[in-house]
Design a protein around this motif. Sequence first.
Motif, short mmCIF file in Angstrom:
data_model
loop_
_atom_site.label_atom_id
_atom_site.label_comp_id
_atom_site.label_asym_id
_atom_site.label_seq_id
_atom_site.Cartn_x
_atom_site.Cartn_y
_atom_site.Cartn_z
N ARG A 1 33.09 47.60 31.73
CA ARG A 1 32.81 48.82 32.50
C ARG A 1 34.01 49.27 33.33
N ILE A 2 35.01 48.43 33.45
CA ILE A 2 36.21 48.85 34.18
C ILE A 2 37.04 49.72 33.26
N ASN A 3 37.42 50.88 33.76
CA ASN A 3 38.24 51.81 33.00
C ASN A 3 39.56 51.16 32.64
N LEU A 4 40.00 51.34 31.41
CA LEU A 4 41.26 50.76 30.95
C LEU A 4 42.45 51.26 31.77
N GLY A 5 42.38 52.48 32.25
CA GLY A 5 43.43 53.01 33.09
C GLY A 5 43.60 52.19 34.37
N GLY B 1 39.36 42.08 46.60
CA GLY B 1 38.59 42.62 47.72
C GLY B 1 38.34 44.11 47.61
N ILE B 2 39.37 44.85 47.22
CA ILE B 2 39.20 46.30 47.09
C ILE B 2 38.24 46.62 45.97
N THR B 3 38.38 45.95 44.85
CA THR B 3 37.47 46.18 43.72
C THR B 3 36.04 45.87 44.13
N TYR B 4 35.84 44.76 44.79
CA TYR B 4 34.51 44.37 45.25
C TYR B 4 33.94 45.43 46.20
N ALA B 5 34.78 45.95 47.07
CA ALA B 5 34.30 46.90 48.08
C ALA B 5 33.98 48.28 47.52
N VAL B 6 34.69 48.70 46.47
CA VAL B 6 34.49 50.06 45.97
C VAL B 6 33.37 50.17 44.94
N LEU B 7 32.68 49.08 44.68
CA LEU B 7 31.59 49.10 43.70
C LEU B 7 30.25 48.72 44.38
N PRO B 8 29.84 49.44 45.41
CA PRO B 8 28.66 49.02 46.17
C PRO B 8 27.35 49.09 45.39
N ARG B 9 27.29 49.87 44.35
CA ARG B 9 26.04 49.98 43.58
C ARG B 9 25.90 48.88 42.53
N THR C 1 25.74 44.89 41.36
CA THR C 1 25.20 43.68 41.98
C THR C 1 26.35 42.80 42.45
N TYR C 2 26.04 41.81 43.25
CA TYR C 2 27.04 40.85 43.74
C TYR C 2 27.80 40.23 42.57
N LYS C 3 27.05 39.80 41.57
CA LYS C 3 27.67 39.15 40.41
C LYS C 3 28.58 40.13 39.65
N GLU C 4 28.14 41.36 39.46
CA GLU C 4 28.94 42.36 38.75
C GLU C 4 30.21 42.71 39.52
N ARG C 5 30.08 42.85 40.84
CA ARG C 5 31.25 43.17 41.67
C ARG C 5 32.24 42.01 41.66
N SER C 6 31.73 40.79 41.73
CA SER C 6 32.60 39.62 41.68
C SER C 6 33.34 39.55 40.35
N GLN C 7 32.60 39.77 39.27
CA GLN C 7 33.21 39.75 37.93
C GLN C 7 34.32 40.80 37.83
N ALA C 8 34.02 42.00 38.27
CA ALA C 8 35.02 43.08 38.22
C ALA C 8 36.22 42.73 39.11
N GLY C 9 35.95 42.18 40.27
CA GLY C 9 37.04 41.79 41.18
C GLY C 9 37.95 40.75 40.56
N TRP C 10 37.35 39.76 39.89
CA TRP C 10 38.15 38.72 39.24
C TRP C 10 39.00 39.29 38.11
N VAL C 11 38.42 40.23 37.35
CA VAL C 11 39.18 40.82 36.25
C VAL C 11 40.39 41.59 36.78
#
Length: 187
Positions: free
Chosen positions: A18-22, A80-88, A90-100
């Motif tokens: 779900r993270i944009n390739l850009g 941290g920024i990735t985690y913060a800008v995805l408030p909608r 879930t915790y697990k989804e935001r963490s996953q995106a942040g790690w990526v």
Amino acid sequence: MFAGHLAAGLVLKKMERRINLGWLFFAALFHDFLLGILVLLGLEQIHIPANFAQTHYLTFTFPYSHGLAASIIWSALAFGITYAVLPRWTYKERSQAGWVIALTVFSHFVLDWFVHIPEMPLLGENSMKIGLSLWNNLPLAIVLETALVIFGFVFYLITVKPKTNLARYGIAALMILITTLTITGQL
């Protein structure tokens, strides 16, 4: 290495589709964007060596953008920024995106470690500097970078399975263009 950094973004796209390739490309090149800003501010330097015509690579003083400790800090900040800008999400989804995003940012340090001369500081400007100097063997560096791009793109096609022609052919054209510009810029 420039095109090789984008290949890291292609590979890491599989971890969070779900993270944009850009955004992944920006994360992979973040260190270089930061370097440009810090050079303009006078905090880091780009040096043109006397043998530039033969070596075709620049040298750097870049403890804040490309050092190991700095890379860890930038990666944590990206998380941290990735985690913060995805408030909608879930915790697990935001963490996953942040790690990526964090891994993509940190991949820049790892890939640069291969090509740079020992100029990448571990803990700051006056600390030990590392680099495997692959740029000293330019043909091998070009082969490695091209192989990374091919691997990254094929991995992207197989694992992400882009559904549109733009995602398939547009990314292919972009990677060919960036790889060509990277190679011709080094010759």
